[in-house]
Scaffold this motif. Sequence first.
Motif, PDB file in Angstrom:
ATOM      1  N   UNK A  27      -2.996  -7.847   2.807  1.00 29.14           N
ATOM      2  CA  UNK A  27      -3.298  -6.615   2.098  1.00 29.14           C
ATOM      3  C   UNK A  27      -2.021  -5.981   1.562  1.00 29.14           C
ATOM      4  N   UNK A  28      -2.149  -5.386   0.397  1.00 26.51           N
ATOM      5  CA  UNK A  28      -1.074  -4.602  -0.202  1.00 26.51           C
ATOM      6  C   UNK A  28      -1.588  -3.169  -0.329  1.00 26.51           C
ATOM      7  N   UNK A  29      -0.882  -2.220   0.266  1.00 26.67           N
ATOM      8  CA  UNK A  29      -1.303  -0.816   0.284  1.00 26.67           C
ATOM      9  C   UNK A  29      -0.177   0.013  -0.319  1.00 26.67           C
ATOM     10  N   UNK A  30      -0.489   0.780  -1.374  1.00 22.75           N
ATOM     11  CA  UNK A  30       0.564   1.516  -2.056  1.00 22.75           C
ATOM     12  C   UNK A  30      -0.006   2.757  -2.737  1.00 22.75           C
ATOM     13  N   UNK A  31       0.885   3.650  -3.127  1.00 24.46           N
ATOM     14  CA  UNK A  31       0.535   4.843  -3.878  1.00 24.46           C
ATOM     15  C   UNK A  31       0.475   4.460  -5.358  1.00 24.46           C
ATOM     16  N   UNK A  72       1.632  12.165  -1.817  1.00 24.35           N
ATOM     17  CA  UNK A  72       0.665  11.096  -2.058  1.00 24.35           C
ATOM     18  C   UNK A  72      -0.766  11.589  -1.864  1.00 24.35           C
ATOM     19  N   UNK A  73      -1.605  11.306  -2.854  1.00 25.69           N
ATOM     20  CA  UNK A  73      -3.005  11.718  -2.790  1.00 25.69           C
ATOM     21  C   UNK A  73      -3.971  10.550  -2.824  1.00 25.69           C
ATOM     22  N   UNK A  74      -3.484   9.400  -3.264  1.00 22.43           N
ATOM     23  CA  UNK A  74      -4.329   8.208  -3.341  1.00 22.43           C
ATOM     24  C   UNK A  74      -3.589   7.024  -2.737  1.00 22.43           C
ATOM     25  N   UNK A  75      -4.344   6.121  -2.136  1.00 21.89           N
ATOM     26  CA  UNK A  75      -3.821   4.821  -1.733  1.00 21.89           C
ATOM     27  C   UNK A  75      -4.649   3.741  -2.420  1.00 21.89           C
ATOM     28  N   UNK A  76      -3.980   2.762  -2.936  1.00 19.35           N
ATOM     29  CA  UNK A  76      -4.659   1.581  -3.478  1.00 19.35           C
ATOM     30  C   UNK A  76      -4.571   0.489  -2.410  1.00 19.35           C
ATOM     31  N   UNK A  77      -5.719  -0.037  -2.026  1.00 17.09           N
ATOM     32  CA  UNK A  77      -5.785  -1.091  -1.014  1.00 17.09           C
ATOM     33  C   UNK A  77      -6.216  -2.374  -1.706  1.00 17.09           C
ATOM     34  N   UNK A  78      -5.342  -3.341  -1.759  1.00 19.77           N
ATOM     35  CA  UNK A  78      -5.618  -4.608  -2.436  1.00 19.77           C
ATOM     36  C   UNK A  78      -5.665  -5.755  -1.433  1.00 19.77           C
ATOM     37  N   UNK A  79      -6.589  -6.665  -1.666  1.00 22.27           N
ATOM     38  CA  UNK A  79      -6.575  -7.951  -0.974  1.00 22.27           C
ATOM     39  C   UNK A  79      -5.712  -8.876  -1.820  1.00 22.27           C
ATOM     40  N   UNK A  80      -4.696  -9.493  -1.193  1.00 22.88           N
ATOM     41  CA  UNK A  80      -3.744 -10.254  -1.994  1.00 22.88           C
ATOM     42  C   UNK A  80      -3.490 -11.643  -1.406  1.00 22.88           C
ATOM     43  N   UNK A  81      -3.056 -12.506  -2.285  1.00 23.56           N
ATOM     44  CA  UNK A  81      -2.415 -13.775  -1.911  1.00 23.56           C
ATOM     45  C   UNK A  81      -1.255 -13.925  -2.870  1.00 23.56           C
ATOM     46  N   UNK A  82      -0.023 -13.998  -2.324  1.00 22.67           N
ATOM     47  CA  UNK A  82       1.163 -14.111  -3.161  1.00 22.67           C
ATOM     48  C   UNK A  82       1.474 -15.577  -3.456  1.00 22.67           C
ATOM     49  N   UNK A  83       2.029 -15.862  -4.614  1.00 21.84           N
ATOM     50  CA  UNK A  83       2.400 -17.244  -4.943  1.00 21.84           C
ATOM     51  C   UNK A  83       3.482 -17.748  -3.989  1.00 21.84           C
ATOM     52  N   UNK A  84       3.527 -19.051  -3.799  1.00 24.38           N
ATOM     53  CA  UNK A  84       4.562 -19.663  -2.975  1.00 24.38           C
ATOM     54  C   UNK A  84       5.499 -20.464  -3.865  1.00 24.38           C
ATOM     55  N   UNK A  85       6.737 -20.611  -3.398  1.00 26.40           N
ATOM     56  CA  UNK A  85       7.717 -21.402  -4.148  1.00 26.40           C
ATOM     57  C   UNK A  85       7.794 -22.832  -3.643  1.00 26.40           C
ATOM     58  N   UNK A  86       6.968 -23.177  -2.679  1.00 22.80           N
ATOM     59  CA  UNK A  86       7.015 -24.531  -2.128  1.00 22.80           C
ATOM     60  C   UNK A  86       6.315 -25.528  -3.052  1.00 22.80           C
TER      61      UNK A  86
END
Length: 355
Positions: free
Chosen positions: A244-248, A281-295
């Motif tokens: 998860x990525x959580x940010x303003x 901060x008044x909002x949080x964005x909650x994202x389901x993520x998969x980051x790319x790999x360099x392998x």
Amino acid sequence: MWRSGSIEKAKYCFSHALALGPDVPPVLMRAAEFYYTPQDDKWALQQTSRLLGKTDLYDDFVFNWYAGKKIAVTEILSHGLPVGQRASRAYFRYVIGGGNITDASSVWGWVASHGYADDRLAKQYVDLLVQDKRYETAAKSWALYLGARRNGYLESNWVFNGDFESEPAGSAFDWKIENHNQVEVARDGSVAHSGAHSLRIRFDGKENVAYRHIRQTAFVTPGRYRFEAYIRTQEITTDQGIGFHIYDPESPSRLDITTEQVVGTNDWRKIDQIISVPRETRLLEIQVIRQPTWRTDSRINGVAWIDSVGLLKLDAESPGSSINKGVLTRGTSERGSYRALGSPQPAAPAGPLRF
């Protein structure tokens, strides 16, 4: 006769015309125009209300007529709409399109109190409030509309539908799921951590996917929160899995956190993160993520399930605390280490998958 001053004769003619053609749109509209005065518009609105009750072909014409005459929204709601949801919903969409928050709030309250609201209208109203940055009003309006369906939303959990028991309504405060050619996403009624459903994410193994296509916006107030979610995986390949990525979203520099990512095969695994929300901060964005790999083995395959997503408030902000200066994007949380988005994540140990 009307223009020549023969008012009584004109009234007789319109009365006769309405008796002979009570459902003829041009007759109703002309009668409304004749009877309307700023001091007494009730009789005129009875004609337009009847017209709206007969057909939807004249909706925009009638609503524009209301606007041109500057008829108060309260009068329109009292006398200018027929009984039933069709015209009421159409008028609400018309007002929403005009962008007047005050009028939209009045019409929304009326539509909701009469039982004419639905998820689509609620979404439109909430989106309008969010666009105007009235985040607290938007979130509370969404919770009030949900009624029994809120399931603790804004009471015990600042994430709505965190167990995926209902189809996403598309509201700003519900899950938004965007399509991705190499990823299949669906609610799963056969696998669940709690309740009867989870969200299943299936990667087809064709690409080194950069995935952030599932998200929800949460209204928050300053203080400490516990973010938690459960992830189950089956043969998720590569060193970069689901997290998860959580940010303003208004200013990521104020708060930007990425949780651990889960790879391999695991039974339900809890993701647990303490979040300190700063005053701005008044909002949080909650994202389901998969980051790319360099392998070299970069193409991700496998299935993941997500369930029991929660954002639980622990306490209010303490004046003068360090959270007023922002939240670190790399460091140590109260539950362990965390890293900013883009930092390499350690692979999660694989474990047995129990059915």
